[in-house]
Write a protein that holds these residues in place. Sequence first.
Motif, short mmCIF file in Angstrom:
data_model
loop_
_atom_site.label_atom_id
_atom_site.label_comp_id
_atom_site.label_asym_id
_atom_site.label_seq_id
_atom_site.Cartn_x
_atom_site.Cartn_y
_atom_site.Cartn_z
N ILE A 24 25.32 32.41 -5.88
CA ILE A 24 25.84 32.25 -7.25
C ILE A 24 24.64 32.05 -8.18
N ARG A 25 24.46 32.98 -9.12
CA ARG A 25 23.26 32.98 -9.96
C ARG A 25 23.59 32.71 -11.43
N VAL A 26 24.15 31.53 -11.72
CA VAL A 26 24.41 31.13 -13.10
C VAL A 26 23.94 29.69 -13.28
N ASP A 27 23.83 29.25 -14.53
CA ASP A 27 23.34 27.90 -14.79
C ASP A 27 24.41 26.84 -14.61
N GLU A 28 25.65 27.15 -15.07
CA GLU A 28 26.73 26.18 -14.91
C GLU A 28 28.03 26.88 -14.54
N VAL A 29 28.91 26.13 -13.86
CA VAL A 29 30.17 26.68 -13.39
C VAL A 29 31.31 25.71 -13.70
N ARG A 30 32.52 26.26 -13.79
CA ARG A 30 33.71 25.42 -13.92
C ARG A 30 34.21 25.19 -12.50
N LEU A 31 34.26 23.94 -12.10
CA LEU A 31 34.63 23.61 -10.73
C LEU A 31 36.10 23.20 -10.69
N VAL A 32 36.87 23.82 -9.79
CA VAL A 32 38.28 23.47 -9.61
C VAL A 32 38.53 23.19 -8.14
N GLY A 33 39.65 22.56 -7.85
CA GLY A 33 39.99 22.30 -6.46
C GLY A 33 40.68 20.96 -6.30
N ASP A 34 41.09 20.69 -5.06
CA ASP A 34 41.83 19.46 -4.77
C ASP A 34 40.92 18.24 -4.71
N ASN A 35 39.74 18.41 -4.16
CA ASN A 35 38.87 17.27 -3.88
C ASN A 35 37.78 17.04 -4.92
N VAL A 36 37.87 17.66 -6.11
CA VAL A 36 36.90 17.43 -7.19
C VAL A 36 37.63 17.34 -8.53
N GLU A 37 36.94 16.74 -9.48
CA GLU A 37 37.49 16.65 -10.83
C GLU A 37 37.19 17.96 -11.55
N THR A 38 38.21 18.60 -12.10
CA THR A 38 38.03 19.88 -12.78
C THR A 38 37.21 19.66 -14.04
N ASP A 39 36.05 20.32 -14.07
CA ASP A 39 35.15 20.18 -15.22
C ASP A 39 34.04 21.22 -15.09
N ILE A 40 33.17 21.28 -16.11
CA ILE A 40 32.02 22.19 -16.07
C ILE A 40 30.82 21.40 -15.54
N TYR A 41 30.20 21.93 -14.48
CA TYR A 41 29.07 21.28 -13.81
C TYR A 41 27.87 22.21 -13.80
N PRO A 42 26.65 21.64 -13.82
CA PRO A 42 25.47 22.48 -13.58
C PRO A 42 25.54 22.98 -12.13
N ILE A 43 25.03 24.15 -11.86
CA ILE A 43 25.14 24.77 -10.54
C ILE A 43 24.56 23.88 -9.45
N LYS A 44 23.47 23.20 -9.75
CA LYS A 44 22.82 22.33 -8.77
C LYS A 44 23.76 21.20 -8.34
N LYS A 45 24.43 20.58 -9.31
CA LYS A 45 25.36 19.48 -9.04
C LYS A 45 26.57 19.99 -8.23
N ALA A 46 27.05 21.19 -8.57
CA ALA A 46 28.20 21.78 -7.86
C ALA A 46 27.84 22.04 -6.40
N ARG A 47 26.64 22.55 -6.17
CA ARG A 47 26.19 22.81 -4.79
C ARG A 47 26.07 21.51 -4.00
N GLU A 48 25.57 20.46 -4.68
CA GLU A 48 25.43 19.14 -4.03
C GLU A 48 26.80 18.60 -3.62
N LEU A 49 27.78 18.73 -4.51
CA LEU A 49 29.13 18.26 -4.20
C LEU A 49 29.70 19.00 -2.99
N ALA A 50 29.45 20.29 -2.93
CA ALA A 50 29.94 21.09 -1.81
C ALA A 50 29.25 20.67 -0.50
N GLU A 51 27.94 20.42 -0.56
CA GLU A 51 27.19 20.02 0.62
C GLU A 51 27.64 18.65 1.13
#
Length: 183
Positions: A24-51
């Motif tokens: 995924i090659r963008v600066d920020e993403v909108r994160l959705v799902g059951d186990n996260v709060e729906t919001d716009i996150y920087p890509i680095k933070k989103a990857r950390e949450l997934a890890e």
Amino acid sequence: MRRRRSQQAFREKKEDAHRINHRIRVDEVRLVGDNVETDIYPIKKARELAEEQGLDLVEISPKANPPVCKIMDYKKFLYEQKKRDKALKAKATKVTIKEIRFGPNTDEHDYEFKKKHAEKFLQDGAKLKAYVFFKGRSIVYKDKGQILLLRLATDLEEYGKVEQMPKLEGKRMTMFIAPKKGK
């Protein structure tokens, strides 16, 4: 060497329909799902949450602004998607067409015999193609053939409905009957 790389790139594209994790090659993403709060996150933070959760970051809607991503087990998602596709394919019905042939001067016993077969075909869910074949000079009995097919249609009314009325094509007068859905 060059050919091998292009085949490998093709295989990767075919394998992964969605971009995941570091693809995924963008600066920020909108994160959705059951186990996260729906919001716009920087890509680095989103990857950390997934890890942290031991899952993958999957780009669901790349054309949105910002792209929509979801944290999930990607291999499990692909497996369930294949399973769903296979189930849908199995449910898709294959239409079988059974044929019954008459002559313009078919007698009563033959007619009843063939009508019973037609009933069985329609009850089994197959389409019925009934036709009268005119040999040689018997083409002068076109009206007899049409009457025969229309009689068959009325006799089979409770099992199926006429899809195509009797139609003369060359030396054949053909009629199609489709099974009723309730049967």
